[in-house]
Design an enzyme around this catalytic site. Structure first.
Site, PDB file in Angstrom:
ATOM      1  N   TYR A   5       0.839  -1.197   0.000  1.00  0.00           N
ATOM      2  CA  TYR A   5       0.000   0.000   0.000  1.00  0.00           C
ATOM      3  C   TYR A   5       0.880   1.255   0.000  1.00  0.00           C
ATOM      4  O   TYR A   5       0.638   2.199  -0.740  1.00  0.00           O
ATOM      5  CB  TYR A   5      -0.940  -0.005   1.213  1.00  0.00           C
ATOM      6  N   HIS A  35       1.248   4.198  -3.062  1.00  0.00           N
ATOM      7  CA  HIS A  35       1.012   5.623  -2.837  1.00  0.00           C
ATOM      8  C   HIS A  35       2.278   6.461  -2.991  1.00  0.00           C
ATOM      9  O   HIS A  35       2.202   7.687  -3.070  1.00  0.00           O
ATOM     10  CB  HIS A  35       0.326   5.839  -1.485  1.00  0.00           C
TER      11      HIS A  35
END
Length: 113
Positions: A25, A29
């Site tokens: 994750y 990002h």
């Protein structure tokens, strides 16, 4: 609930990232697609930040003129549909919803400029 400051709504929300997906994750990002960033800016998502705890609590903060309108306009962006499809499996208990449909603003209980 959101609060207003200088005509802008300040919005904070929480989601839960699966503990075994935290590193991926973070990597996703670190390289958000430029067209996704452009869509967010175009639809009124300003001063937008995401914070991630070691346990996977994701805290989001943004400022916008109208949060409901900003959400609706993002749902109409083709890049958002692709992004949400890729992000959906990172989150706990989505009940089949895209992560952006799970954003429920938190109540602000204190603020100081």
């Amino acid at each position: 609930m959101t609060s207003k400051q200088n005509g802008k709504q300040r919005v904070c929300f929480m989601l839960q990232v699966k503990p075994d997906r935290l590193e991926e994750y973070r990597l996703r990002h670190a390289a958000v697609w430029p067209d996704m960033i452009e869509a967010l800016q175009r639809t009124g998502w300003h001063n937008y930040s995401l914070f991630l705890t070691p346990r996977g609590e994701l805290i989001g903060y943004l400022e916008t003129d109208n949060f409901q309108l900003a959400q609706k306009q993002m749902r109409d962006e083709p890049v958002n549909a692709r992004w949400q499809s890729e992000m959906k499996d990172f989150f706990v208990e989505t009940d089949g919803k895209d992560p952006d449909q799970l954003m429920s603003p938190l109540d602000e209980v204190f603020h100081i400029d």
